[in-house]
Write a protein that holds these residues in place. Structure first.
Motif, mmCIF file in Angstrom:
data_model
loop_
_atom_site.group_PDB
_atom_site.id
_atom_site.type_symbol
_atom_site.label_atom_id
_atom_site.label_comp_id
_atom_site.label_asym_id
_atom_site.label_seq_id
_atom_site.Cartn_x
_atom_site.Cartn_y
_atom_site.Cartn_z
ATOM 1 N N ILE A 1 0.582 -1.051 -0.205
ATOM 2 C CA ILE A 1 -0.307 -0.040 -0.005
ATOM 3 C C ILE A 1 0.651 1.276 0.360
ATOM 4 O O ILE A 1 2.277 0.824 -0.125
ATOM 5 N N ASP A 2 0.177 2.163 -0.305
ATOM 6 C CA ASP A 2 1.076 3.305 -0.186
ATOM 7 C C ASP A 2 1.289 4.218 1.399
ATOM 8 O O ASP A 2 0.300 4.530 2.079
ATOM 9 N N TYR A 3 2.030 3.942 1.650
ATOM 10 C CA TYR A 3 3.127 4.460 3.370
ATOM 11 C C TYR A 3 3.138 5.692 3.387
ATOM 12 O O TYR A 3 2.921 6.110 3.911
ATOM 13 N N ASP A 4 3.771 6.889 1.877
ATOM 14 C CA ASP A 4 2.490 7.717 2.807
ATOM 15 C C ASP A 4 1.347 8.621 3.023
ATOM 16 O O ASP A 4 1.650 9.797 3.342
ATOM 17 N N LYS A 5 0.552 7.816 2.784
ATOM 18 C CA LYS A 5 -0.715 7.631 3.178
ATOM 19 C C LYS A 5 -1.112 7.083 4.278
ATOM 20 O O LYS A 5 -1.781 7.600 5.333
ATOM 21 N N LEU A 6 -0.163 7.331 5.660
ATOM 22 C CA LEU A 6 -0.364 6.529 6.880
ATOM 23 C C LEU A 6 0.129 7.364 8.228
ATOM 24 O O LEU A 6 1.975 7.654 7.590
ATOM 25 N N ASN A 7 0.338 7.499 8.962
ATOM 26 C CA ASN A 7 0.278 7.472 10.118
ATOM 27 C C ASN A 7 1.830 7.124 10.622
ATOM 28 O O ASN A 7 2.122 5.853 9.951
ATOM 29 N N TYR A 8 2.241 7.346 11.624
ATOM 30 C CA TYR A 8 3.415 6.374 12.011
ATOM 31 C C TYR A 8 3.143 5.961 12.586
ATOM 32 O O TYR A 8 3.729 4.721 12.716
ATOM 33 N N ASP A 9 2.283 5.087 13.611
ATOM 34 C CA ASP A 9 1.729 3.865 13.607
ATOM 35 C C ASP A 9 1.867 3.109 13.049
ATOM 36 O O ASP A 9 2.093 1.452 12.894
ATOM 37 N N ALA B 1 6.462 5.165 -1.824
ATOM 38 C CA ALA B 1 5.827 6.316 -1.681
ATOM 39 C C ALA B 1 6.360 6.028 0.268
ATOM 40 O O ALA B 1 6.490 4.778 0.833
ATOM 41 N N TYR B 2 6.607 7.525 0.539
ATOM 42 C CA TYR B 2 7.317 8.051 2.068
ATOM 43 C C TYR B 2 6.524 8.912 2.304
ATOM 44 O O TYR B 2 6.776 9.334 1.220
ATOM 45 N N ASN B 3 6.495 8.912 3.923
ATOM 46 C CA ASN B 3 6.385 10.443 3.784
ATOM 47 C C ASN B 3 7.465 10.132 5.302
ATOM 48 O O ASN B 3 7.819 9.456 6.292
ATOM 49 N N ASP B 4 7.680 11.873 6.647
ATOM 50 C CA ASP B 4 7.858 11.188 7.742
ATOM 51 C C ASP B 4 7.682 10.871 8.331
ATOM 52 O O ASP B 4 8.684 10.184 9.446
ATOM 53 N N ASN B 5 6.438 10.164 8.352
ATOM 54 C CA ASN B 5 5.810 8.942 9.326
ATOM 55 C C ASN B 5 6.616 7.363 9.422
ATOM 56 O O ASN B 5 7.103 7.682 10.205
#
Length: 236
Positions: free
Chosen positions: A114-122, A152-156
């Protein structure tokens, strides 16, 4: 009047020079920030200046092509890094064991594709940890590289990966072999035209990748490159 025009031109020149200076400082800061992120958080390529190229194969499907890939790598004495999803690993433990028994490195591709950039830290941490546990249970090893699905990633994602002891891995050369129009010739060109020291080449187990691999390997060897794992291009 003429003196006023000259002063006006001079003032305009000063303003332009000042603005260019400010833009340069901003760009320098952004560049440095990008370099900082590259060096400490996310690897788009390795950090050693040697003629070594890492192959990273992401696995969430394509079981039918994995045996042929393994055969090609064995014939050329090459070990690469396979990034596997936890969901795939659960269902294909024997294939995962075959990959590992062939001495290839195993990376974490998250539990779900899935797209991890859409997920929160937990949620990021949960997905990475769940895949880690399945790999550990199956192979008895602790993976240390995490490759986010689709890049796909974000700071979390970055923080969760680091908190779990992972390096986050991207790529500098993309075969884009999952597309239907990606023939073996196109895949060959995508890799060979961009080959560089410490490159990370992203691939998947597909029919066209299997066809392209012998030619890619031959080209890289003939041009003085070694082919290896993520660990072969990243030194901490």
């Amino acid at each position: 009047m003429r003196l006023f025009i000259i002063r006006k031109k001079t003032l305009f020149t000063i303003v332009v020079i000042a603005l260019l200076g400010i833009i340069s400082l901003i760009m320098f800061g952004v560049y440095n920030k990008a370099e900082e992120t590259f060096n400490s958080d996310v690897y788009y390529q390795g950090n050693i200046d040697e003629k070594v190229i890492a192959f990273a194969c992401n696995v969430d499907w394509g079981n039918e092509y994995i045996p042929e890939m393994l055969k090609i790598f064995e014939e050329n004495n090459i070990k690469i890094t396979y990034f596997v999803t936890g969901k795939w690993a659960e269902k294909n433990k024997d294939i995962l064991k075959d990959i590992y028994s062939a001495k290839h490195e195993i990376g974490n591709h998250g539990y779900s594709h899935i797209d991890y950039d859409k997920l929160n830290y937990d949620r990021n941490k949960e997905e990475i940890q769940k895949a880690h546990d399945i790999i550990k249970e199956t192979l008895g090893i602790d993976s240390k590289y995490f490759g986010p699905p689709s890049g796909a990633y974000n700071d979390n994602t970055v923080k969760a990966a680091k908190d779990l002891g992972y390096e986050l891995i991207m790529w500098s050369i993309d075969t884009i072999d999952w597309r239907q129009d990606s023939t073996s010739d196109i895949i060959f060109r995508r890799v060979t035209q961009k080959a560089h020291n410490s490159a990370i080449v992203l691939m998947h187990p597909t029919a066209e990748t299997v066809k392209a691999l012998p030619g890619i390997i031959k080209y890289l060897f003939e041009n003085g490159y070694n082919i290896g794992t993520i660990s072969n291009v990243i030194k901490n």
